[in-house]
Write a protein that holds these residues in place. Sequence first.
Motif: not given
Length: 199
Positions: A50-51, A165-167, A169-172
């Motif tokens: 991811f990125k 979904l992964v993004e 999770i990371i944002n939260k």
Amino acid sequence: MKNAKTVYKIITLGDTFAGKSCIVNRFVQNEFENLSNTIGVDFFAKDFTFKDTTIKLQIYDTSGQEQFKSITANYYKRADGILFVFDLTREETFQNIQFWINEMKDQSDDFTKVGLVLLGNKSDLVDAKKVEIKEGMALANTLGTKYFETSAQSGYNIQEAFQFLVEDIINKKSEEGENVPTGVVLENKQQEPKAQKKK
């Protein structure tokens, strides 16, 4: 490419035969197989890029059967992300998503901190479709997340759903002041889910 040590725990929730196991199998193995009902919980793992950062996803595929409720509930706690899954060809599975939302809220340590995504599976069965896209988007909007129509058979939107979904999770986690994987640049969350634009 950076090799982050970050591990996220993801669980699937939804009725039996919604296609949860097939979705996970498509994502992890990139293959489609008509799998038998999950008994209790099946475990999968995948290194997800991811990125330009590698994140290990531990995916717990839960059974939708009532007799395994006490077993699967143990996996709700400390979940980082949830895939809510229903079958586009069976309207009752869409209606029952609210049951799974309530289950998660009851069992989760803090539901507001968990990454979420809503999937309407079996989009390849066009003629049998019972749930319209606007209905899925409306439900996702109440959860503050995004809705994807997916097909485990063709692979349609599977990768995109997990990426979102992964993004989420990371944002939260970032909002809570927790460390995020090295090298990840966060985007403005308000611009992500199209379903959030309607208020």
